[in-house]
Enzyme design. Structure first.
Site, PDB file in Angstrom:
ATOM      1  N   LYS A  31      38.138  -1.892  28.136  1.00 23.76           N
ATOM      2  CA  LYS A  31      36.882  -1.639  27.422  1.00 23.76           C
ATOM      3  C   LYS A  31      36.003  -0.608  28.152  1.00 23.76           C
ATOM      4  CE  LYS A  31      36.822  -6.210  25.209  1.00 23.76           C
ATOM      5  NZ  LYS A  31      35.995  -7.399  24.887  1.00 23.76           N
TER       6      LYS A  31
ATOM      7  N   TYR B   1      36.938  -5.726  14.992  1.00 23.27           N
ATOM      8  CA  TYR B   1      36.276  -7.002  15.275  1.00 23.27           C
ATOM      9  C   TYR B   1      35.736  -7.664  14.002  1.00 23.27           C
ATOM     10  CZ  TYR B   1      36.600  -6.696  20.380  1.00 23.27           C
ATOM     11  OH  TYR B   1      37.064  -6.682  21.674  1.00 23.27           O
TER      12      TYR B   1
ATOM     13  N   ASN C  73      33.284  -7.377  29.145  1.00 18.71           N
ATOM     14  CA  ASN C  73      34.261  -8.175  29.890  1.00 18.71           C
ATOM     15  C   ASN C  73      35.594  -7.457  30.100  1.00 18.71           C
ATOM     16  OD1 ASN C  73      35.166  -8.375  27.319  1.00 18.71           O
ATOM     17  ND2 ASN C  73      35.082 -10.614  27.179  1.00 18.71           N
TER      18      ASN C  73
ATOM     19  N   HIS D 271      40.468  -6.535  26.369  1.00 13.65           N
ATOM     20  CA  HIS D 271      40.813  -7.303  25.164  1.00 13.65           C
ATOM     21  C   HIS D 271      42.308  -7.567  25.189  1.00 13.65           C
ATOM     22  CE1 HIS D 271      41.507  -8.400  20.954  1.00 13.65           C
ATOM     23  NE2 HIS D 271      42.558  -7.602  21.044  1.00 13.65           N
TER      24      HIS D 271
ATOM     25  N   GLU E 200      47.172  -5.461  15.277  1.00 18.06           N
ATOM     26  CA  GLU E 200      46.339  -4.612  16.142  1.00 18.06           C
ATOM     27  C   GLU E 200      47.116  -3.399  16.649  1.00 18.06           C
ATOM     28  OE1 GLU E 200      43.538  -8.376  17.600  1.00 18.06           O
ATOM     29  OE2 GLU E 200      44.829  -7.385  19.072  1.00 18.06           O
TER      30      GLU E 200
HETATM   31  N1  UDP Z   1      31.630 -11.601  22.837  1.00 15.46           N
HETATM   32  C1  UDP Z   1      30.280 -11.465  23.092  1.00 15.46           C
HETATM   33  N2  UDP Z   1      29.496 -12.611  23.134  1.00 15.46           N
HETATM   34  C2  UDP Z   1      30.017 -13.847  22.923  1.00 15.46           C
HETATM   35  C3  UDP Z   1      31.393 -13.961  22.657  1.00 15.46           C
HETATM   36  C4  UDP Z   1      32.178 -12.834  22.615  1.00 15.46           C
HETATM   37  O1  UDP Z   1      29.785 -10.358  23.285  1.00 15.46           O
HETATM   38  O2  UDP Z   1      29.268 -14.831  22.988  1.00 15.46           O
HETATM   39  C5  UDP Z   1      32.472 -10.385  22.802  1.00 15.46           C
HETATM   40  C6  UDP Z   1      33.344 -10.244  24.053  1.00 15.46           C
HETATM   41  O3  UDP Z   1      33.421  -8.855  24.402  1.00 15.46           O
HETATM   42  C7  UDP Z   1      34.670 -10.779  23.590  1.00 15.46           C
HETATM   43  C8  UDP Z   1      34.708 -10.294  22.145  1.00 15.46           C
HETATM   44  O4  UDP Z   1      33.364 -10.445  21.703  1.00 15.46           O
HETATM   45  O5  UDP Z   1      35.751 -10.295  24.377  1.00 15.46           O
HETATM   46  C9  UDP Z   1      35.634 -11.076  21.238  1.00 15.46           C
HETATM   47  O6  UDP Z   1      35.347 -12.452  21.355  1.00 15.46           O
HETATM   48  P1  UDP Z   1      36.501 -13.546  21.374  1.00 15.46           P
HETATM   49  O7  UDP Z   1      35.844 -14.871  21.228  1.00 15.46           O
HETATM   50  O8  UDP Z   1      37.553 -13.152  20.395  1.00 15.46           O
HETATM   51  O9  UDP Z   1      37.044 -13.461  22.886  1.00 15.46           O
HETATM   52  P2  UDP Z   1      38.349 -12.831  23.537  1.00 15.46           P
HETATM   53  O10 UDP Z   1      39.504 -13.079  22.606  1.00 15.46           O
HETATM   54  O11 UDP Z   1      38.092 -11.350  23.763  1.00 15.46           O
HETATM   55  O12 UDP Z   1      38.488 -13.559  24.861  1.00 15.46           O
END
Ligand code: UDP
Length: 140
Positions: free
Chosen positions: A11, A51, A114, A117, A128
């Site tokens: 990211k 997303y 974070n 992905h 994807e």
């Molecule tokens: N995210 C965020 N706030 C939250 C939860 C998720 O900004 O409270 C963002 C974060 O970058 C995350 C992405 O949205 O990686 C997708 O969320 P998901 O729950 O799918 O998590 P992942 O699969 O990436 O662990």
């Protein structure tokens, strides 16, 4: 078990801090092979589509703004059990909850920024991967 593929994004917080090589080292150390990789800027439309599952969530706007704030690196990773293995190497979504030695524990700035992905299922991985790579760009 047969080889599996997963889709990965390094990211904008990772590219901004010049951490793509450091993160790739975690990927390769885990036995995953980077079989396709390119650096790119997402359009707002691409980020919203990618997303879309989160479009009703309160963080959606912020997430899209972040994902288009700088370059990303999209990747296809291949290996035994690649989907689950990469989720394990990434660690929990919120770095505060991520296990020691994971990408997010060691590099993520926050739950939003974070660093990585990874697809959450083999089915989503295929969808994807197809959004970003044509077949002849993936070389196993
Ligand atoms: N995210 C965020 N706030 C939250 C939860 C998720 O900004 O409270 C963002 C974060 O970058 C995350 C992405 O949205 O990686 C997708 O969320 P998901 O729950 O799918 O998590 P992942 O699969 O990436 O662990």
């Amino acid at each position: 078990m047969a080889l599996e593929r997963t889709f990965s994004i390094l990211k904008p917080d990772a590219t901004k801090r010049n951490l793509t090589g450091a993160i790739n080292a975690y990927i390769e150390k885990a036995g995953l092979r980077i079989v396709a990789q390119k650096r790119m800027l997402l359009t707002r439309g691409q980020a919203e589509t990618f997303y879309a599952v989160h479009k009703e969530r309160p963080f959606f706007g912020e997430l899209v703004d972040f994902m288009i704030s700088g370059p990303i690196v999209v990747q296809v990773l291949e290996g035994e059990n690649a989907v689950a293995k990469y989720r394990e190497v990434m660690g929990a979504t919120n770095p505060a909850n991520a296990a020691e030695g994971t990408i997010r524990k060691d590099f993520a700035l926050s739950v939003g920024e974070n660093s990585a992905h990874g697809s959450d299922s083999a089915e989503n991985a295929q969808i994807e991967i197809a959004q970003f790579f044509s077949g002849n760009e993936i070389v196993g």
